[in-house]
Design a protein around this motif. Structure first.
Motif, short mmCIF file in Angstrom:
data_model
loop_
_atom_site.label_atom_id
_atom_site.label_comp_id
_atom_site.label_asym_id
_atom_site.label_seq_id
_atom_site.Cartn_x
_atom_site.Cartn_y
_atom_site.Cartn_z
N GLY B 225 0.78 -1.23 0.00
CA GLY B 225 0.00 0.00 0.00
C GLY B 225 0.82 1.28 0.00
N ALA B 226 2.09 1.21 -0.38
CA ALA B 226 2.91 2.42 -0.42
C ALA B 226 2.53 3.25 -1.64
N SER B 227 2.36 4.56 -1.47
CA SER B 227 2.02 5.42 -2.60
C SER B 227 3.25 5.57 -3.49
N LYS B 228 2.98 6.03 -4.73
CA LYS B 228 4.07 6.25 -5.69
C LYS B 228 5.13 7.17 -5.09
N PHE B 229 4.62 8.20 -4.44
CA PHE B 229 5.50 9.20 -3.86
C PHE B 229 6.42 8.57 -2.83
N LYS B 230 5.86 7.71 -2.03
CA LYS B 230 6.63 7.03 -0.98
C LYS B 230 7.65 6.07 -1.61
N GLN B 231 7.21 5.41 -2.70
CA GLN B 231 8.11 4.46 -3.37
C GLN B 231 9.36 5.17 -3.89
N ILE B 232 9.17 6.40 -4.40
CA ILE B 232 10.32 7.15 -4.92
C ILE B 232 11.35 7.34 -3.81
N PHE B 233 10.87 7.71 -2.62
CA PHE B 233 11.82 8.01 -1.54
C PHE B 233 12.35 6.76 -0.85
N LYS B 234 11.53 5.68 -0.84
CA LYS B 234 11.96 4.49 -0.11
C LYS B 234 12.68 3.48 -0.99
N ILE B 235 12.43 3.51 -2.30
CA ILE B 235 13.07 2.51 -3.17
C ILE B 235 14.01 3.16 -4.18
N THR B 236 13.45 4.08 -5.01
CA THR B 236 14.24 4.60 -6.13
C THR B 236 15.49 5.33 -5.65
N ILE B 237 15.30 6.31 -4.79
CA ILE B 237 16.46 7.12 -4.39
C ILE B 237 17.52 6.30 -3.66
N PRO B 238 17.15 5.45 -2.68
CA PRO B 238 18.20 4.64 -2.06
C PRO B 238 18.91 3.72 -3.05
N SER B 239 18.17 3.23 -4.06
CA SER B 239 18.80 2.32 -5.02
C SER B 239 19.83 3.02 -5.89
N ILE B 240 19.61 4.29 -6.21
CA ILE B 240 20.57 4.97 -7.08
C ILE B 240 21.56 5.81 -6.27
N ALA B 241 21.54 5.64 -4.95
CA ALA B 241 22.42 6.45 -4.09
C ALA B 241 23.91 6.34 -4.44
N PRO B 242 24.43 5.13 -4.78
CA PRO B 242 25.85 5.06 -5.12
C PRO B 242 26.22 5.95 -6.31
N VAL B 243 25.34 5.95 -7.33
CA VAL B 243 25.61 6.79 -8.50
C VAL B 243 25.59 8.26 -8.09
N ILE B 244 24.61 8.61 -7.25
CA ILE B 244 24.51 9.99 -6.80
C ILE B 244 25.78 10.39 -6.05
N THR B 245 26.28 9.49 -5.20
CA THR B 245 27.48 9.80 -4.41
C THR B 245 28.68 10.08 -5.31
N ILE B 246 28.87 9.21 -6.31
CA ILE B 246 30.01 9.40 -7.22
C ILE B 246 29.94 10.78 -7.89
N PHE B 247 28.74 11.13 -8.36
CA PHE B 247 28.63 12.40 -9.06
C PHE B 247 28.74 13.60 -8.12
N LEU B 248 28.30 13.39 -6.89
CA LEU B 248 28.44 14.46 -5.90
C LEU B 248 29.92 14.69 -5.60
N LEU B 249 30.67 13.59 -5.50
CA LEU B 249 32.11 13.67 -5.29
C LEU B 249 32.78 14.47 -6.39
N LEU B 250 32.42 14.12 -7.64
CA LEU B 250 33.00 14.83 -8.77
C LEU B 250 32.63 16.31 -8.71
N GLY B 251 31.41 16.56 -8.29
CA GLY B 251 30.95 17.95 -8.16
C GLY B 251 31.77 18.71 -7.14
N VAL B 252 32.04 18.07 -6.02
CA VAL B 252 32.84 18.73 -4.98
C VAL B 252 34.27 18.96 -5.48
N GLY B 253 34.81 17.95 -6.17
CA GLY B 253 36.15 18.10 -6.72
C GLY B 253 36.24 19.23 -7.73
#
Lengths: 295, 330
Positions: B225-253
């Motif tokens: 019964g999770a809403s779409k909105f909740k799924q984005i925050f509970k599944i999608t974003i945590p799943s792509i977190a490693p990619v986000i981290t790499i790009f954030l690192l490059l951004g800081v560099g």
């Protein structure tokens, strides 16, 4: 499965935002294209948005008649074609050599490459070097600037290293040298990688205005993008227009405006990319992904 | 040659007799045997040594008073004079402020923008609509900054510029604003144009990362019964977190790369004097001092300071990320 009301609202908002984004991305290009086909003095009255009000080829006529633009266009095309070919040739050969096992000094070579990814001498020492090597103001420099690309080399190398050994073995049985194996067997099957990296190199060369702006002072040797900067920055002042004969004449005769000519020149500098883009989108997208791997 | 016995416990293949020089095992004879591969490598290595390493050595001119006609060797050493001059120059603090200000703003807005776009595109079920939006938003990445600056000048123009027309029609402003003559707006314009140019292309990697998520997770979530909105925050974003981290690192560099081409073009080659107090960054300053004013040593000093700081920043960002057990660049 039924979707809840909040899901529907969210989807509505997403569609509206995406349509807005697509529109503000598309509109500046479309509007410029429209202005380039619209009578200059009519455009100045305002209100030309989605469709030409007073359609004309006049702006393009003047742009195509201008020798400086034609020459700059030729230089851009020559630089893009030759520069891409040279870069792909040396970079892929470099990568192939480094993809082999047991290469002497391999580690040393790799370290040399990787350091350049994190530290560079910067603009000024490079400028001095080019000046001292008498490459300043030469077309040769425009071809070899950035010719060996370490990022591309690493992508090529990964690709070559994953090729099955048997493939090259068959070439050797046929009596090919190692160079022969590379050109007759390895290169023909590297099509997709070559296309992706070549495309990005070519777009980079086509769009480069800064290198020529700094390293080329001869007005007859500058590519289109660099000339375009001059045309855009000239704005309403006719100072630069003295260099551009047909521009100057037409402005004196008051048939077109600076803005209309700017737009027409911008369009001819952009259209080749916009035209190949739909056909090669696959490679453009692939480039974004290999680009993220190399980083 | 005396025959050595292979010690037990060492695989015969890995064992290399010490102090022997059997023909063909030395570095140079191996080099000679692989001459063709070496011939593929060496031209490029020489190219890199000349065009990347000579300039690296050339940064020493930051400690000299370089004269283009006397050459490098004949120019006198001056120690850290140019660095001190840079620190004491009246522009110094505004350059620091602009470089960090523009960069942080670009990171704060330009970094999440493609992620949000990817998340939104992922919710679109209509394939045709989705591919149209993707195709259109990728395009600006491949258009030169020159043309983009031309489009910006046209859209922001006082006479018939689309932005002014729309804002006046919506009664948000009374009369057209000359956007590029107000220094306070410059950062905003720069960042907006950057997002406009790169949002689509930047979303590609995140789209690819999202495509790799196991659909079973979403099914399980919606059964719960999770809403779409909740799924984005509970599944999608945590799943792509490693990619986000790499790009954030490059951004800081990249934080010291506040912008170069975009600033040069939007300020008309730094000639828009009103904007310069808010537009001058380290890179544009190096260009102005070195190329336009020909103060080679001084400009090199400013540039060197930036390069060293950049490497340091990337190192720190990477170390922090590693400590938290996240992705690492090396």
């Amino acid at each position: 499965m039924k979707s809840s009301r909040s899901d529907k609202i969210m989807h509505g908002i997403i569609y509206v935002l995406l349509i807005f984004l697509a529109f503000i991305t598309f509109y500046p290009f479309w509007n410029s294209l429209v202005i380039s086909f619209n009578n200059g003095s009519d455009t100045a009255l305002g209100g030309v948005t989605f469709w030409p009000r007073s359609f004309t080829f006049e702006n393009y006529n003047i742009v195509f008649k201008e020798d400086n633009i034609f020459r700059a266009y030729m230089i851009t095309i020559l630089r893009t074609v030759l520069g891409t070919a040279l870069s792909m040739f040396f970079t892929s050969l470099f990568a192939y050599g480094l993809s082999k096992k047991g290469i002497v000094f391999k580690k040393f070579y790799m370290i040399i490459c990787i350091i350049t990814m994190y530290f560079t001498g910067g603009l000024i020492p490079y400028f001095i070097l080019i000046y001292q090597m008498q490459l300043y103001n030469t077309f040769t420099f425009l071809l070899i600037h950035g010719m060996v690309n370490v990022f591309n080399m690493i992508i090529f190398r990964t690709f070559f290293a994953e090729l099955p050994d048997g493939l090259e073995e068959s070439g050797r049985i046929d009596g090919c040298s190692n160079f022969g194996v590379f050109f007759k067997i390895v290169l023909p099957i590297s099509g997709p990688v070559m296309a992706t990296l070549g495309l990005f190199t070519a777009v980079g060369l086509w769009n480069d205005w800064f290198t020529p702006a700094i390293f080329i002072s001869d007005q007859n040797l500058i590519p289109l993008q660099t000339l375009l900067v001059q045309i855009i920055n000239a704005g309403a002042t006719a100072s630069l227009m003295s260099n551009l004969n047909s521009y100057a004449q037409s402005l004196v005769q008051n048939t077109v405006t600076v803005k209309a000519l700017q737009m027409a020149t911008m369009m001819i500098a952009t259209l080749p990319i916009l035209m190949i883009y739909p056909f090669l989108q696959k490679f453009f997208v692939k480039g974004a992904l290999v680009g993220s791997l190399k980083e | 040659m005396k025959k050595e016995t292979i010690p037990s416990g060492v695989p015969a293949k890995a064992y290399k007799p010490l102090g022997t020089k059997a023909p063909g095992t030395g570095v140079w004879s191996r080099f000679a045997r692989q001459w063709d591969y070496q011939l593929m490598i060496l031209p490029s290595i020489i190219f890199i040594l000349i065009f990347s390493y000579i300039p690296m050595w050339g940064v020493l001119m930051a400690f000299k008073e370089y004269n283009l006609f006397e050459g490098f060797a004949a120019s006198p050493w001056v120690g850290t004079m140019h660095f001190r001059m840079f620190f004491e120059s009246p522009e110094f603090w505004s350059i620091v402020r602009n470089t960090f200000g523009i960069s942080l703003l670009k990171l704060l807005i330009g970094f999440p923008a493609p992620i949000i776009l990817a998340l939104m595109l992922n919710e679109v079920k209509n394939i045709v609509f989705k591919s149209i939006v993707q195709t259109v938003t990728y395009i600006p990445h491949f258009i030169s900054w020159v043309v983009v600056s031309g489009l910006v000048f046209s859209m922001l123009a006082v006479d018939n510029g689309a932005v002014n027309e729309v804002l006046v029609k919506m009664s948000l402003i009374d009369k057209p604003i000359n956007w590029l003559s107000i220094p306070e707006y410059f950062w905003g314009i720069l960042v907006s144009v950057g997002v406009w140019k790169e949002i689509g292309f930047g979303s590609i990697v995140y789209m690819a990362a999202i495509a790799g998520i196991d659909p079973a997770m979403y099914e399980a979530a919606s059964i719960d019964g999770a809403s779409k909105f909740k799924q984005i925050f509970k599944i999608t974003i945590p799943s792509i977190a490693p990619v986000i981290t790499i790009f954030l690192l490059l951004g800081v560099g990249n934080i010291l790369n506040a912008g170069f081409e975009d600033i040069l073009l939007l300020t008309k080659n730094l000639n828009n004097g009103i904007l310069m107090p808010y537009a001058q960054t380290v890179d544009t300053y190096v260009y102005q001092m070195g190329i336009l004013n020909q103060r080679y040593s001084y400009a090199t000093a400013a540039g060197l300071l930036k390069s060293v700081l950049s490497v340091l920043l990337l190192y720190v960002a990477n170390t922090i990320s590693r400590r938290f057990g996240k992705a690492s660049l090396w």
